[in-house]
Design a protein around this motif. Structure first.
Motif, PDB file in Angstrom:
ATOM      1  N   ALA A  12      19.102 -12.131  -4.826  1.00 31.02           N
ATOM      2  CA  ALA A  12      18.245 -12.668  -5.885  1.00 31.02           C
ATOM      3  C   ALA A  12      16.933 -11.904  -5.970  1.00 31.02           C
ATOM      4  O   ALA A  12      16.460 -11.576  -7.063  1.00 31.02           O
ATOM      5  CB  ALA A  12      17.980 -14.149  -5.630  1.00 31.02           C
ATOM      6  N   THR A  13      16.352 -11.592  -4.837  1.00 30.53           N
ATOM      7  CA  THR A  13      15.090 -10.864  -4.813  1.00 30.53           C
ATOM      8  C   THR A  13      15.248  -9.469  -5.409  1.00 30.53           C
ATOM      9  O   THR A  13      14.451  -9.047  -6.262  1.00 30.53           O
ATOM     10  CB  THR A  13      14.551 -10.761  -3.374  1.00 30.53           C
ATOM     11  OG1 THR A  13      14.324 -12.088  -2.874  1.00 30.53           O
ATOM     12  CG2 THR A  13      13.258  -9.966  -3.317  1.00 30.53           C
ATOM     13  N   LEU A  14      16.285  -8.757  -4.996  1.00 34.37           N
ATOM     14  CA  LEU A  14      16.492  -7.399  -5.490  1.00 34.37           C
ATOM     15  C   LEU A  14      16.738  -7.368  -6.996  1.00 34.37           C
ATOM     16  O   LEU A  14      16.158  -6.549  -7.719  1.00 34.37           O
ATOM     17  CB  LEU A  14      17.646  -6.730  -4.754  1.00 34.37           C
ATOM     18  CG  LEU A  14      17.393  -6.433  -3.272  1.00 34.37           C
ATOM     19  CD1 LEU A  14      18.675  -5.935  -2.606  1.00 34.37           C
ATOM     20  CD2 LEU A  14      16.267  -5.448  -3.095  1.00 34.37           C
ATOM     21  N   THR A  15      17.602  -8.245  -7.484  1.00 37.51           N
ATOM     22  CA  THR A  15      17.909  -8.219  -8.915  1.00 37.51           C
ATOM     23  C   THR A  15      16.735  -8.715  -9.758  1.00 37.51           C
ATOM     24  O   THR A  15      16.509  -8.226 -10.864  1.00 37.51           O
ATOM     25  CB  THR A  15      19.177  -9.033  -9.242  1.00 37.51           C
ATOM     26  OG1 THR A  15      19.014 -10.371  -8.775  1.00 37.51           O
ATOM     27  CG2 THR A  15      20.401  -8.414  -8.600  1.00 37.51           C
ATOM     28  N   THR A  16      15.967  -9.648  -9.237  1.00 35.02           N
ATOM     29  CA  THR A  16      14.815 -10.164  -9.969  1.00 35.02           C
ATOM     30  C   THR A  16      13.685  -9.142 -10.004  1.00 35.02           C
ATOM     31  O   THR A  16      13.107  -8.870 -11.064  1.00 35.02           O
ATOM     32  CB  THR A  16      14.328 -11.482  -9.340  1.00 35.02           C
ATOM     33  OG1 THR A  16      15.385 -12.439  -9.434  1.00 35.02           O
ATOM     34  CG2 THR A  16      13.106 -12.020 -10.045  1.00 35.02           C
ATOM     35  N   VAL A  17      13.384  -8.549  -8.876  1.00 37.23           N
ATOM     36  CA  VAL A  17      12.302  -7.568  -8.779  1.00 37.23           C
ATOM     37  C   VAL A  17      12.587  -6.340  -9.639  1.00 37.23           C
ATOM     38  O   VAL A  17      11.662  -5.674 -10.118  1.00 37.23           O
ATOM     39  CB  VAL A  17      12.062  -7.192  -7.299  1.00 37.23           C
ATOM     40  CG1 VAL A  17      11.163  -5.989  -7.142  1.00 37.23           C
ATOM     41  CG2 VAL A  17      11.471  -8.378  -6.565  1.00 37.23           C
ATOM     42  N   SER A  18      13.860  -6.066  -9.900  1.00 32.91           N
ATOM     43  CA  SER A  18      14.206  -4.885 -10.697  1.00 32.91           C
ATOM     44  C   SER A  18      13.640  -4.948 -12.114  1.00 32.91           C
ATOM     45  O   SER A  18      13.494  -3.916 -12.769  1.00 32.91           O
ATOM     46  CB  SER A  18      15.729  -4.702 -10.749  1.00 32.91           C
ATOM     47  OG  SER A  18      16.325  -5.693 -11.558  1.00 32.91           O
ATOM     48  N   PHE A  19      13.285  -6.123 -12.594  1.00 30.61           N
ATOM     49  CA  PHE A  19      12.732  -6.258 -13.942  1.00 30.61           C
ATOM     50  C   PHE A  19      11.245  -5.955 -14.014  1.00 30.61           C
ATOM     51  O   PHE A  19      10.715  -5.673 -15.084  1.00 30.61           O
ATOM     52  CB  PHE A  19      12.977  -7.668 -14.493  1.00 30.61           C
ATOM     53  CG  PHE A  19      14.350  -7.841 -15.024  1.00 30.61           C
ATOM     54  CD1 PHE A  19      14.631  -7.566 -16.350  1.00 30.61           C
ATOM     55  CD2 PHE A  19      15.374  -8.243 -14.194  1.00 30.61           C
ATOM     56  CE1 PHE A  19      15.923  -7.692 -16.833  1.00 30.61           C
ATOM     57  CE2 PHE A  19      16.662  -8.367 -14.673  1.00 30.61           C
ATOM     58  CZ  PHE A  19      16.933  -8.094 -15.995  1.00 30.61           C
ATOM     59  N   ILE A  20      10.565  -5.995 -12.895  1.00 29.01           N
ATOM     60  CA  ILE A  20       9.113  -5.818 -12.897  1.00 29.01           C
ATOM     61  C   ILE A  20       8.696  -4.456 -13.465  1.00 29.01           C
ATOM     62  O   ILE A  20       7.781  -4.409 -14.302  1.00 29.01           O
ATOM     63  CB  ILE A  20       8.526  -6.089 -11.501  1.00 29.01           C
ATOM     64  CG1 ILE A  20       8.706  -7.588 -11.176  1.00 29.01           C
ATOM     65  CG2 ILE A  20       7.057  -5.689 -11.426  1.00 29.01           C
ATOM     66  CD1 ILE A  20       8.321  -7.982  -9.765  1.00 29.01           C
ATOM     67  N   PRO A  21       9.315  -3.333 -13.073  1.00 26.66           N
ATOM     68  CA  PRO A  21       8.905  -2.053 -13.673  1.00 26.66           C
ATOM     69  C   PRO A  21       9.049  -2.019 -15.198  1.00 26.66           C
ATOM     70  O   PRO A  21       8.201  -1.453 -15.895  1.00 26.66           O
ATOM     71  CB  PRO A  21       9.838  -1.025 -13.010  1.00 26.66           C
ATOM     72  CG  PRO A  21      10.244  -1.654 -11.728  1.00 26.66           C
ATOM     73  CD  PRO A  21      10.312  -3.122 -12.021  1.00 26.66           C
ATOM     74  N   GLN A  22      10.094  -2.645 -15.738  1.00 27.76           N
ATOM     75  CA  GLN A  22      10.288  -2.661 -17.200  1.00 27.76           C
ATOM     76  C   GLN A  22       9.193  -3.473 -17.871  1.00 27.76           C
ATOM     77  O   GLN A  22       8.646  -3.069 -18.891  1.00 27.76           O
ATOM     78  CB  GLN A  22      11.658  -3.243 -17.551  1.00 27.76           C
ATOM     79  CG  GLN A  22      11.953  -3.213 -19.036  1.00 27.76           C
ATOM     80  CD  GLN A  22      12.188  -1.805 -19.541  1.00 27.76           C
ATOM     81  OE1 GLN A  22      13.130  -1.160 -19.143  1.00 27.76           O
ATOM     82  NE2 GLN A  22      11.315  -1.329 -20.397  1.00 27.76           N
ATOM     83  N   VAL A  23       8.875  -4.623 -17.300  1.00 28.80           N
ATOM     84  CA  VAL A  23       7.812  -5.463 -17.867  1.00 28.80           C
ATOM     85  C   VAL A  23       6.485  -4.709 -17.856  1.00 28.80           C
ATOM     86  O   VAL A  23       5.765  -4.685 -18.865  1.00 28.80           O
ATOM     87  CB  VAL A  23       7.692  -6.799 -17.100  1.00 28.80           C
ATOM     88  CG1 VAL A  23       6.468  -7.583 -17.547  1.00 28.80           C
ATOM     89  CG2 VAL A  23       8.954  -7.636 -17.276  1.00 28.80           C
ATOM     90  N   ILE A  24       6.166  -4.068 -16.746  1.00 27.62           N
ATOM     91  CA  ILE A  24       4.912  -3.317 -16.639  1.00 27.62           C
ATOM     92  C   ILE A  24       4.887  -2.165 -17.641  1.00 27.62           C
ATOM     93  O   ILE A  24       3.882  -1.943 -18.331  1.00 27.62           O
ATOM     94  CB  ILE A  24       4.701  -2.811 -15.198  1.00 27.62           C
ATOM     95  CG1 ILE A  24       4.441  -4.000 -14.267  1.00 27.62           C
ATOM     96  CG2 ILE A  24       3.551  -1.806 -15.131  1.00 27.62           C
ATOM     97  CD1 ILE A  24       4.469  -3.653 -12.788  1.00 27.62           C
ATOM     98  N   GLN A  25       5.993  -1.439 -17.736  1.00 30.73           N
ATOM     99  CA  GLN A  25       6.065  -0.296 -18.664  1.00 30.73           C
ATOM    100  C   GLN A  25       5.828  -0.729 -20.110  1.00 30.73           C
ATOM    101  O   GLN A  25       5.043  -0.117 -20.832  1.00 30.73           O
ATOM    102  CB  GLN A  25       7.425   0.401 -18.545  1.00 30.73           C
ATOM    103  CG  GLN A  25       7.651   1.537 -19.514  1.00 30.73           C
ATOM    104  CD  GLN A  25       6.771   2.732 -19.230  1.00 30.73           C
ATOM    105  OE1 GLN A  25       6.369   2.960 -18.095  1.00 30.73           O
ATOM    106  NE2 GLN A  25       6.460   3.506 -20.247  1.00 30.73           N
ATOM    107  N   VAL A  26       6.509  -1.781 -20.525  1.00 32.19           N
ATOM    108  CA  VAL A  26       6.361  -2.251 -21.907  1.00 32.19           C
ATOM    109  C   VAL A  26       4.959  -2.822 -22.123  1.00 32.19           C
ATOM    110  O   VAL A  26       4.336  -2.589 -23.158  1.00 32.19           O
ATOM    111  CB  VAL A  26       7.450  -3.284 -22.259  1.00 32.19           C
ATOM    112  CG1 VAL A  26       7.195  -3.920 -23.614  1.00 32.19           C
ATOM    113  CG2 VAL A  26       8.819  -2.640 -22.232  1.00 32.19           C
ATOM    114  N   TRP A  27       4.455  -3.552 -21.163  1.00 32.75           N
ATOM    115  CA  TRP A  27       3.117  -4.151 -21.261  1.00 32.75           C
ATOM    116  C   TRP A  27       2.065  -3.068 -21.478  1.00 32.75           C
ATOM    117  O   TRP A  27       1.198  -3.189 -22.333  1.00 32.75           O
ATOM    118  CB  TRP A  27       2.823  -4.933 -19.987  1.00 32.75           C
ATOM    119  CG  TRP A  27       1.481  -5.598 -19.995  1.00 32.75           C
ATOM    120  CD1 TRP A  27       0.290  -5.061 -19.592  1.00 32.75           C
ATOM    121  CD2 TRP A  27       1.184  -6.918 -20.419  1.00 32.75           C
ATOM    122  NE1 TRP A  27      -0.715  -5.957 -19.740  1.00 32.75           N
ATOM    123  CE2 TRP A  27      -0.198  -7.127 -20.239  1.00 32.75           C
ATOM    124  CE3 TRP A  27       1.956  -7.954 -20.924  1.00 32.75           C
ATOM    125  CZ2 TRP A  27      -0.817  -8.328 -20.553  1.00 32.75           C
ATOM    126  CZ3 TRP A  27       1.325  -9.155 -21.225  1.00 32.75           C
ATOM    127  CH2 TRP A  27      -0.036  -9.322 -21.041  1.00 32.75           C
TER     128      TRP A  27
END
Length: 84
Positions: A12-27
């Motif tokens: 759960a941690t690995l798959t959830t954390v994988s979204f953080i770079p995309q959110v930061i990039q788009v933000w």
């Protein structure tokens, strides 16, 4: 906590954390043209279904991971709708 739950939290941690770079990039960039609206809409609906499933099973790893993932994926989806 048993080994099964620990492994569930790791996954759960690995798959959830994988979204953080995309959110930061788009933000930061406000660029979303290369992100598929359909994929993020379907994916976010799927995460909502996983969250309901986890609640019905009373599975903490599924509930925690999908609660966080729906916020992250939903953020990308919202920015896609806002920035196009």
């Amino acid at each position: 906590m048993n080994a099964t739950e620990l492994f569930g939290f790791l996954a759960a941690t690995l798959t959830t954390v994988s979204f953080i770079p995309q959110v930061i990039q788009v933000w930061r960039s406000k660029q979303t043209q290369d992100i598929s609206l359909g994929m993020y809409a379907i994916f976010t609906a799927g995460i909502l279904a996983w969250l309901v499933y986890g609640i019905l099973l009373e599975s903490t790893p599924i509930i925690v991971a999908n609660s966080i993932t729906i916020v992250l994926a939903g953020s990308v989806l919202a920015m896609k709708l806002k920035y196009g």
